[in-house]
Design a protein around this motif. Structure first.
Motif, PDB file in Angstrom:
ATOM      1  N   LYS A 257       0.859  -1.188   0.000  1.00  0.00           N
ATOM      2  CA  LYS A 257       0.000   0.000   0.000  1.00  0.00           C
ATOM      3  C   LYS A 257       0.890   1.231   0.000  1.00  0.00           C
ATOM      4  N   ILE A 258       0.619   2.113  -0.886  1.00  0.00           N
ATOM      5  CA  ILE A 258       1.462   3.317  -1.037  1.00  0.00           C
ATOM      6  C   ILE A 258       0.590   4.549  -0.831  1.00  0.00           C
ATOM      7  N   ASP A 259       1.059   5.425   0.054  1.00  0.00           N
ATOM      8  CA  ASP A 259       0.381   6.703   0.277  1.00  0.00           C
ATOM      9  C   ASP A 259       1.009   7.775  -0.615  1.00  0.00           C
ATOM     10  N   VAL A 260       0.172   8.393  -1.395  1.00  0.00           N
ATOM     11  CA  VAL A 260       0.645   9.463  -2.291  1.00  0.00           C
ATOM     12  C   VAL A 260       0.484  10.792  -1.555  1.00  0.00           C
ATOM     13  N   ASN A 261       1.462  11.116  -0.746  1.00  0.00           N
ATOM     14  CA  ASN A 261       1.407  12.364   0.047  1.00  0.00           C
ATOM     15  C   ASN A 261       2.651  13.209  -0.160  1.00  0.00           C
ATOM     16  N   ILE A 262       3.185  13.172  -1.353  1.00  0.00           N
ATOM     17  CA  ILE A 262       4.385  13.947  -1.676  1.00  0.00           C
ATOM     18  C   ILE A 262       4.045  15.000  -2.710  1.00  0.00           C
ATOM     19  N   ASN A 263       4.952  15.962  -2.845  1.00  0.00           N
ATOM     20  CA  ASN A 263       4.761  17.044  -3.827  1.00  0.00           C
ATOM     21  C   ASN A 263       5.330  16.630  -5.173  1.00  0.00           C
ATOM     22  N   SER A 264       4.739  17.172  -6.221  1.00  0.00           N
ATOM     23  CA  SER A 264       5.262  16.917  -7.560  1.00  0.00           C
ATOM     24  C   SER A 264       6.485  17.793  -7.797  1.00  0.00           C
ATOM     25  N   THR A 265       7.205  17.487  -8.840  1.00  0.00           N
ATOM     26  CA  THR A 265       8.378  18.287  -9.170  1.00  0.00           C
ATOM     27  C   THR A 265       7.940  19.670  -9.640  1.00  0.00           C
ATOM     28  N   ALA A 266       8.819  20.633  -9.436  1.00  0.00           N
ATOM     29  CA  ALA A 266       8.462  22.027  -9.728  1.00  0.00           C
ATOM     30  C   ALA A 266       8.321  22.295 -11.214  1.00  0.00           C
ATOM     31  N   ILE A 267       8.863  21.384 -12.044  1.00  0.00           N
ATOM     32  CA  ILE A 267       8.902  21.671 -13.477  1.00  0.00           C
ATOM     33  C   ILE A 267       7.508  21.816 -14.065  1.00  0.00           C
ATOM     34  N   TYR A 268       6.543  21.030 -13.569  1.00  0.00           N
ATOM     35  CA  TYR A 268       5.190  21.089 -14.107  1.00  0.00           C
ATOM     36  C   TYR A 268       4.308  22.081 -13.351  1.00  0.00           C
ATOM     37  N   ASP A 269       4.835  22.725 -12.336  1.00  0.00           N
ATOM     38  CA  ASP A 269       4.059  23.696 -11.578  1.00  0.00           C
ATOM     39  C   ASP A 269       4.578  25.118 -11.778  1.00  0.00           C
TER      40      ASP A 269
END
Length: 773
Positions: free
Chosen positions: A101-113
């Motif tokens: 089970k993996i929790d997706v609670n991280i930030n994406s890379t800045a390149i797409y933001d």
């Protein structure tokens, strides 16, 4: 009114989309997990985006996704529509029979933001700027539409990659619209700037295709058919984008071959537009869109190459706004040259970086450092001239002050026509700019030396040094020779600086540059003086009275110019010097009235105030003599009476004035009265300077339809008539110019003089017909 409602509606839609896309972008990270459905009906990870948050999760290609947010993948909207995992919080995966089970609670890379946000801000700013500042230009409005379209693309990018349906519809629709709006802009632009007609009928078909594409994409809102449409959506959009862009280039190429033989600015415009469009779209099409359409993946991510598209509209916005449209080729050449210069330092920096961090860097980081340093150095080199110019007041303050003074002096040189202006306009600026104690312009003639000076400078010493030819090497003066020919030699001389130091090399070079400008102006002033003297001599050496009418026009021009100059000087004195004296007098009076002032100081200030009042009275009298305004208000006789009565207090002789009966002269025109007043002025001035008389008498009378003005004195008189002519060259308005005025108004001039027996002038002017000036 409809337009206002339409604009308000579009702005409302844009704001709603902006809020929605921003919420999607910053509410969840870009996960970047792509799935495929195997024949065993299992959802397997087949691709992980290298720039996404999946690189930080414990997932690998080949893992089986069992659940997404506690639901089967088939029931998760993004998996069902796009075969991607986005906007998810938890994953259940199976790897080698083990479930994790993996929790997706991280930030994406800045390149797409961050990158799309910056590009969106730039485009929105340019759109508002163009529409606000140049809305009257049709091409500027369409260029604003181009920027607005790009703004919407960058706005929806974050939501699109995160699986938002509205974001995918908007970004792909705007991608189709963008090259169409580019082409629309080119049509209007060439029509406006070069009166060239591009094929415009195809526009409606292109817009119709874009509208049909938008309607089809709206079917993405239905999950059952969303993936089928999505499978073709990207390829169709990119194919259309590439096709219309190539169509733009083809149209420009055909147009260039049509107009290139004209060798006009139009062919230059077409060539520069083609070059700008090619450079802008080449990277994104060649390295991103075209490989994606052909092989299914791009060579370089479009997030890195799409920034080049901004080059085309931004360059044109700058060139249109700055009115440098035809210099775009120069802009590209300069930037290319800056890029070539940047290769060596960028290579050295990248090599040093790769060597120092060789254990922790990879090829992508090295490429990023090289490209980034290349762009940074190229931009700095390209902008070096602009930045240096803008920052020059802070980086090189002395050089900036000298250049500013040079511009001012060179601008004022064209207005100089006399030595007085040479001092007030040029010499004053030179002394102030160099901060020297004083400066002078010296004219060395064969028999005399003339000096125009400003500030503290010993003119007698300068004259001696010039005559002894030792000024050029004198330790206390900086001397530059300007003009040198048979008639005269001119020098520009400045003293030491107020800090008791000599001029620096930079200031000497500036002074030499100033002298190169002054040479021409001094020669012009010298020629103007010669011409003026010659004209005055010609005006005074009239032919015999019977032939005087032949040059009536010349006398008229000369007298009008003299009166205009006198009125100008009188106005300047009244508006500047006399006003300054008035305020100075008030200031001194206010200081003298203070109770804390000592009595001795009050007496001193009152004496100063009286002296200021004497100067003011003298200037007031000078203004009256230059511009006798009372002629119009009280008439000729009363004006002469007031003038001679005031002069009688200062003359070294007894001055009498007898008006007699002369009422008819008051009915004549103002210019005739002014001529008579000037004659009286000149007679009185000559009496002060040369007569050595004890008694001077002016009489005015009328006899037999003639106005008579009689002047008599008991002075030394003249030795012979030749001395009369010598007086002309000395004063510029001598006896013969008085004769000229008399002849100009149709009168007669008689002179009776003998050495030691005084002088008598008899001037008669007809009262029935007076020739007006």
């Amino acid at each position: 009114m409809r337009n206002k409602y339409g604009v308000a509606f579009c702005i409302s839609i844009f704001v709603i989309l902006q809020v929605w896309f921003s919420y999607i972008t910053f509410q969840s990270p870009y996960i970047g997990i792509y799935l495929e459905l195997t024949p065993q009906q299992q959802w397997v990870i087949n691709e992980l985006d290298q720039e996404s948050a999946s690189m930080k999760l414990d997932v690998k290609v080949g893992d089986i996704v069992k659940q997404v947010d506690g639901r089967l993948p088939d029931a998760f909207p993004n998996v069902q529509k796009w075969r991607t995992v986005e906007q998810a919080h938890t994953l259940l995966i199976s790897r080698g029979g083990d479930e994790h089970k993996i929790d997706v609670n991280i930030n994406s890379t800045a390149i797409y933001d961050v990158v799309p946000l910056v590009e969106e801000f730039v485009c929105l700013f340019m759109a508002v700027f163009l529409f606000g500042k140049m809305r009257r230009s049709p091409s500027a409005r369409l260029l604003a539409a181009v920027f607005l379209t790009m703004t919407i693309i960058y706005t929806s990018l974050g939501a699109s990659v995160r699986g938002d349906t509205v974001g995918k519809i908007v970004i792909t629709s705007m991608m189709m619209v963008l090259p169409i709006v580019f082409f629309h802009f080119l049509i209007v632009f060439f029509k406006e700037k070069g009166n060239l007609n591009l094929p415009s009928r195809i526009l409606k078909y292109l817009y119709a295709i874009a509208i049909v594409g938008f309607c089809i994409r709206c079917l993405l809102l239905y999950p059952s058919i969303a993936y089928t449409i999505h499978s073709y959506n990207g390829s169709v959009t990119l194919g259309f984008f590439i096709s219309v862009t190539l169509f733009n280039l083809c149209v420009l190429t055909i147009m260039y071959f049509k107009v290139r033989k004209e060798k006009s600015y139009v062919s230059s415009i077409v060539k520069n537009v083609w070059l700008s469009l090619f450079i802008s779209f080449l990277p994104v099409i060649s390295f991103s869109f075209l490989p994606q359409v052909i092989v299914g993946h791009w060579i370089i991510d479009a997030i890195y190459t799409n920034g080049f598209i901004l080059l085309f509209p931004i360059s044109f916005a700058y060139l249109i706004a700055s009115n440098q449209l035809y210099d775009i080729g120069l802009v590209f050449r300069r930037f290319l040259f800056a890029g070539l210069l940047a290769i060596l330092p960028a290579s050295l920096f990248t090599g040093a970086y790769a060597f120092l961090f060789r254990h922790v860097v990879d090829e992508k980081q090295i490429l990023f450092v090289f490209v980034g340093s290349m762009l940074l150095i190229s931009t700095v080199l390209y902008a070096a001239e602009y930045l240096t110019t803008r920052l020059e007041p802070f980086l090189f303050p002395r050089k900036f002050a000298l250049q500013l003074a040079l511009k001012k002096i060179s601008k004022n040189l064209g207005t100089i026509s006399s030595f007085r202006e040479l001092k007030e306009i040029i010499l004053l600026d030179i002394v102030g700019t160099l901060q020297v104690m004083g400066g002078a312009i010296v004219f060395q003639y064969k028999n005399e030396t003339e000096i125009i000076y400003e500030g503290e400078i010993d003119t007698s010493e300068v004259k001696q040094l010039v005559n002894s030819s030792s000024l050029l090497d004198h330790p206390l003066y900086t001397c530059l020779e300007m003009n040198s020919h048979e008639e005269y030699t001119s020098y520009l001389i400045v003293t030491r600086k107020k800090t008791n130091t000599m001029l620096s090399n930079e200031e000497r070079q500036w002074l030499q540059l100033i002298t190169s400008y002054l040479e021409v102006s001094l020669e012009n002033v010298h020629l103007i003086r010669k011409l003026t003297a010659r004209l005055q001599q010609l005006a005074s050496e009239l032919p015999q009275e019977t032939a005087a009418n032949d040059i009536l026009w010349f006398r008229k021009v000369m007298f009008e110019l003299q009166e205009e100059e006198r009125i100008r000087i009188a106005s300047d004195l009244h508006d500047t010097t006399m006003q300054d004296l008035f305020f100075l007098k008030r200031r001194i009076s206010s200081l003298a009235d203070k109770s804390t002032m000592h009595q001795e100081d009050q007496v001193l200030l009152k004496n100063m105030n009286n002296f200021v009042e004497m100067i003011n009275a003298s200037l007031r009298q000078s203004c009256f003599e230059l511009n006798p305004h009372l002629l119009k208000e009280v008439g000729l006789i009363q004006t002469l009476k007031m003038y001679l009565e005031k002069e009688s207090y200062t003359t070294p002789f007894e001055l009498e004035f007898d008006a007699g009966h002369s009422a008819v002269i008051e009915t004549k025109d103002l210019l005739t009265k002014r001529h008579i007043f000037r004659i009286v002025q000149e007679l009185l001035n000559n009496a002060k300077k040369h007569s050595q008389a004890s008694k001077v008498n002016f009489r005015i009378m009328e006899k037999d339809n003639y106005f008579c003005l009689i002047y008599e004195d008991d002075g030394v008189g003249f030795r012979d008539r030749d001395e009369v002519h010598l007086e002309i060259g000395a004063s510029g308005m001598g006896i013969e110019q008085m004769r000229s005025r008399v002849l100009h108004v149709g009168g007669r001039f008689e002179l009776n003089t003998h050495n030691g027996n005084g002088t008598k002038f008899i001037i008669t002017i007809p009262t029935e017909e007076v020739i007006s000036a």
